[in-house]
Design an enzyme around this catalytic site. Structure first.
Site, PDB file in Angstrom:
ATOM      1  N   SER A 107       0.722  -1.366  -0.110  1.00 35.53           N
ATOM      2  CA  SER A 107      -0.030   0.048  -0.002  1.00 35.53           C
ATOM      3  C   SER A 107       0.783   1.307  -0.097  1.00 35.53           C
ATOM      4  O   SER A 107       0.219   2.442  -0.199  1.00 35.53           O
ATOM      5  CB  SER A 107      -1.065   0.019   1.354  1.00 35.53           C
ATOM      6  OG  SER A 107      -2.113  -0.988   0.908  1.00 35.53           O
ATOM      7  N   LYS A 110      -0.069   3.611  -2.561  1.00 39.98           N
ATOM      8  CA  LYS A 110      -1.230   4.769  -2.529  1.00 39.98           C
ATOM      9  C   LYS A 110      -0.567   6.025  -2.250  1.00 39.98           C
ATOM     10  O   LYS A 110      -1.185   7.054  -2.655  1.00 39.98           O
ATOM     11  CB  LYS A 110      -2.053   4.450  -1.244  1.00 39.98           C
ATOM     12  CG  LYS A 110      -3.120   2.914  -1.447  1.00 39.98           C
ATOM     13  CD  LYS A 110      -3.668   2.918  -0.059  1.00 39.98           C
ATOM     14  CE  LYS A 110      -4.751   1.803  -0.303  1.00 39.98           C
ATOM     15  NZ  LYS A 110      -3.917   0.432  -0.431  1.00 39.98           N
ATOM     16  N   ASP A 217      -8.268 -12.718  -3.614  1.00 41.51           N
ATOM     17  CA  ASP A 217      -8.363 -11.454  -3.482  1.00 41.51           C
ATOM     18  C   ASP A 217     -10.019 -10.714  -3.964  1.00 41.51           C
ATOM     19  O   ASP A 217     -10.595 -10.114  -3.094  1.00 41.51           O
ATOM     20  CB  ASP A 217      -7.615 -10.333  -4.048  1.00 41.51           C
ATOM     21  CG  ASP A 217      -6.231 -10.500  -3.587  1.00 41.51           C
ATOM     22  OD1 ASP A 217      -6.001 -10.926  -2.678  1.00 41.51           O
ATOM     23  OD2 ASP A 217      -5.375 -10.000  -4.514  1.00 41.51           O
ATOM     24  N   SER A 369      -6.222   2.767   4.466  1.00 42.04           N
ATOM     25  CA  SER A 369      -5.574   2.031   3.437  1.00 42.04           C
ATOM     26  C   SER A 369      -6.725   1.364   2.565  1.00 42.04           C
ATOM     27  O   SER A 369      -6.429  -0.036   2.217  1.00 42.04           O
ATOM     28  CB  SER A 369      -4.530   1.034   3.879  1.00 42.04           C
ATOM     29  OG  SER A 369      -3.607   0.645   2.749  1.00 42.04           O
ATOM     30  N   THR A 477       1.568   2.975   5.769  1.00 42.85           N
ATOM     31  CA  THR A 477       1.952   1.695   5.956  1.00 42.85           C
ATOM     32  C   THR A 477       1.835   0.678   4.574  1.00 42.85           C
ATOM     33  O   THR A 477       1.031   1.073   3.730  1.00 42.85           O
ATOM     34  CB  THR A 477       1.186   0.722   7.047  1.00 42.85           C
ATOM     35  OG1 THR A 477      -0.222   0.942   6.627  1.00 42.85           O
ATOM     36  CG2 THR A 477       1.406   1.387   8.335  1.00 42.85           C
ATOM     37  N   SER A 479       1.244  -3.520   3.311  1.00 39.80           N
ATOM     38  CA  SER A 479       1.335  -5.114   3.963  1.00 39.80           C
ATOM     39  C   SER A 479       0.589  -5.845   2.680  1.00 39.80           C
ATOM     40  O   SER A 479      -0.651  -5.853   2.688  1.00 39.80           O
ATOM     41  CB  SER A 479       0.842  -5.198   5.399  1.00 39.80           C
ATOM     42  OG  SER A 479       0.602  -6.613   5.780  1.00 39.80           O
TER      43      SER A 479
END
Length: 541
Positions: A107, A110, A217, A369, A477, A479
Site C-alpha cells: 500500500s 497509495k 482477493d 488504506s 503503511t 502490507s
C-alpha cells in the site's frame, strides 16, 4: 478458486500471498542494485557529493549500527531491505541502503496514486452521481423511459461520515446515498417507470481487476471489483448466527440482497467449547458462494464482508428495490451498461448526488488504506485525458506525472493504484522524490493530513505508542504477505523534518517481526538525526 479458511478469532481481512516469481525477481533486482549504493559514507545534495560534518557522520554511524541490529535479527535478516532518509529542507541524504533497488510496495503505492489525484484534480474536486432519463414525467407521475444511474467514480456512495477524524464513522444504512437519490426521484412525483432501471458504469472502460490481483482477493472487500459505480465499497455483509445448541442450523442473511451471487449455507452449530471453523469459497465468475464449517453454540454472530463482482448490476438492483419500497411501480428490467450507448440524444438529470471534496476522500484512503477507493482516484485522474483503450494507455497518466516530479525512468512500475497487485515495483528513492516534491505543492496540506500518525490513528494507531516516534511519524503503511513497508515524514523534537522510505520484501515468519523492525527504525531515525535537545521525550498527542 477463491476461498478462505476463517480462523476462530473475529474475522479480519488479511492481504494474501505475493506471487513467488515477482518476489524472486524483486529479490534479485534489489541485490543487484546494492553495488550502486553508498551506505552512510557521504551525502548527496544538488547532485554534488559532500563530506559530512563530524556531528552528522557520527549520527549516521549510530543509526547504521542500530539498523544493523534491527535488520540483522533472525527473521528480518532473511528478507531484503531498502532504506532512504533525507533532510526534507535541504534534500541531504542522511542514510541509504539499496535505495535504488526494486521492491513490491504493497500500500505504499497509495502515496503515488493519491498524490497524482490531488495534483491532477485538486483537493476541492467533487464526484457527481446522477439519475438520468430521455423520457418525461407525466402529470400522473409516469416516467416514460429508462431510469439510468450514472456513476463517475465516486468512492463514497455509502453511509460514511466526513470529515474523517481519528477513526472511520458511519451514519444510517450502508446504501444511504442511493436511498437519497430514490427519495429525490419520488419527490419529483415519479410513481411509475415504464422503462428499465439501469446501472451505467461506462465512465471507466470495463476492467474489474487490475493485472497482478490474485484469485482469492476477489472474494473479499479489499479486492472488490472496480467500477465507476461504487455502492458501499461494492460489498455486501453476510451474517451467520449460530443456534442455541449443537446441531442447530446456523442462520445466514445477506444485506443488502443482491443478484450478484446465491448463497449455499453449509454451516452448523457445534458445541459451545469448540472453536469456530469456517471456509468460504467462490469461483471467479460464478454466482454461487459456499460457506461451510461450524460456529459454537450461543456464540456471537459472525459478519463476513464479501465483494461484489458486478457492481453496476448490483447498484441498479438495490436502487430498484428502494424504489419499489417507496411505492414506485417498475415495468421494465434491471440491467447494467458498461459501454457508452451509441444514442447521443442528451439525457436529462432528474436527481444528483455530489460527493465530499477530494481532500476528504484522500484522507480516508490513506488513513485506513482503502484499496478500491484508490483505484477510483487513479481512473478519475486518468479520465481527465479522455477514455483509454487499454490499461497500459490509462497508466500513461501516472507515468507522465512521475516524470514531471523528477522520478527516474523505470523507478516506478505500476499496474494498479492501490498496491494490491503483486506486479507493482518501486524504489525507496522514487518514494522519497515523490514526497519531497509533494511538500512544495499547494495540495500538500490535505496530502500530509491523510497520512496515518504513529500511536494516534489509521493503520499506525497501535504502533510506536510510548516511544519518541509516537505522534511524530506521519507515514503510509504497506502490507501483503511477505511484504512490509513504511514511507512518509518524521518530525523531530527540534523541528527538523525528515523524509524516509523503508521497504522490505521476502519477509517470512510471523507478521510482526518486519513491522517491529520498521518501528525500531523510526525510533532510531528520530533519536539519531534530531539536531536539537539531547533528551528526547515522546510527542504530545
Amino acid at each position: 478458486m477463491g476461498s478462505r479458511r476463517l480462523c476462530s478469532s473475529p474475522f479480519r481481512v488479511l492481504a494474501l500471498a505475493a506471487a513467488f516469481c515477482v518476489l524472486a525477481a524483486t529479490s534479485g533486482r534489489a541485490q543487484s542494485n546494492q553495488t550502486r549504493e553508498q551506505t552512510c559514507c557521504a551525502t548527496k545534495h544538488d547532485g554534488m557529493r559532500e563530506e559530512r560534518s563530524p556531528k552528522r557522520a557520527a549520527a549516521a554511524a549510530r543509526f547504521n549500527a542500530r539498523a544493523d541490529t534491527l535488520l540483522g535479527a533472525t527473521l528480518p535478516s532473511k528478507g531484503d531491505w531498502g532504506l532512504l532518509i533525507v533532510d526534507a529542507q535541504t534534500g541531504e541524504t542522511l542514510f541509504e541502503k539499496n535505495a535504488d533497488g526494486y521492491f513490491v510496495p504493497a500500500s505504499n503505492m497509495k502515496l503515488f496514486t493519491t498524490a497524482l489525484a490531488l495534483a491532477k484534480l485538486g483537493p476541492d474536486y467533487k464526484f457527481r452521481t446522477t439519475l438520468e432519463t430521455r423520457g418525461v414525467i407525466s402529470p400522473e407521475g409516469k416516467l416514460s423511459g429508462d431510469l439510468v444511474l450514472v456513476g463517475r467514480g465516486d468512492p463514497n456512495l455509502s453511509n460514511r461520515k466526513f470529515p474523517y477524524e481519528l477513526k472511520e464513522e458511519f451514519d444510517g444504512p450502508p446504501e444511504k446515498a442511493l436511498a437519497e437519490l430514490a427519495d429525490a426521484l419520488v419527490a419529483r412525483g415519479v410513481k411509475e417507470i415504464s422503462g428499465d432501471v439501469i446501472g451505467d458504469d461506462s465512465y471507466f472502460p470495463r476492467e474489474r481487476y487490475p493485472n497482478g490481483s490474485e484469485i482469492d482477493d476477489m472474494v473479499w472487500e479489499y479486492g472488490a471489483a472496480i467500477s465507476a459505480i461504487v455502492v458501499d465499497d461494492n460489498t455486501v455483509a453476510l451474517r451467520l448466527t449460530p443456534g442455541e445448541k449443537m446441531g442447530d442450523p446456523v442462520q445466514a442473511s445477506v444485506v443488502p440482497l443482491t443478484p450478484d451471487f446465491a448463497l449455499q449455507n453449509d454451516v452448523t452449530t457445534s458445541a459451545a467449547d469448540v472453536k469456530s471453523d469456517l471456509t468460504l469459497t467462490r469461483d471467479p465468475g460464478a454466482n454461487l458462494v459456499v460457506v461451510r464449517g461450524t460456529l459454537p453454540a450461543k456464540s456471537a454472530p459472525r459478519k463476513l464482508v464479501l465483494a461484489i463482482e458486478e457492481p453496476a448490476q448490483h447498484a441498479a438492483s438495490v436502487l430498484a428495490g428502494m424504489l419499489t419500497e417507496r411505492g414506485v411501480k417498475l415495468d421494465g428490467k434491471i440491467r447494467a451498461v458498461h459501454v457508452a450507448e451509441t444514442d447521443v440524444t442528451p439525457r436529462s438529470v432528474i436527481a444528483e448526488h455530489v460527493s465530499v471534496p477530494l481532500g476528504d476522500s484522500v484522507k480516508l484512503v490513506n488513513k485506513i488504506s482503502q484499496n478500491l477507493h484508490t483505484e477510483m482516484l487513479l481512473r478519475t485522474a486518468a479520465r481527465q485525458n479522455g477514455l483509454w483503450g487499454t490499461p497500459e494507455e490509462m497508466l500513461k497518466t501516472p507515468q507522465d506525472f512521475y516524470a514531471s516530479v523528477g522520478i527516474a525512468p523505470d523507478d516506478v512500475i505500476q499496474t494498479d493504484g492501490s498496491g494490491l497487485s503483486r506486479h507493482d515495483l518501486i524504489t525507496p528513492r522514487a518514494t522519497v522524490t515523490l514526497l519531497k516534491y509533494a511538500q512544495s505543492q499547494t495540495w500538500f496540506a490535505p496530502y500530509y493530513a491523510s497520512l496515518p500518525v504513529a500511536g494516534i490513528d489509521g493503520s499506525l494507531q497501535d504502533r510506536m505508542k510510548g516511544t519518541v516516534a509516537a505522534g511524530r511519524i506521519h507515514a503510509k503503511t504497506g502490507s501483503v504477505e511477505h511484504v512490509r513497508t513504511l514511507s512518509g515524514f518524521a518530525e523531530t523534537p527540534s523541528g527538523r523534518r525528515l523524509i524516509f522510505s523503508f521497504l522490505s520484501n521476502n519477509q517470512g515468519g510471523k507478521s510482526h517481526e518486519a513491522a517491529d523492525a520498521l518501528n525500531g527504525l523510526c525510533v532510531a531515525m528520530i533519536e539519531e538525526f534530531d539536531e536539537g535537545a539531547t533528551t528526547i521525550a515522546p510527542a504530545k498527542q
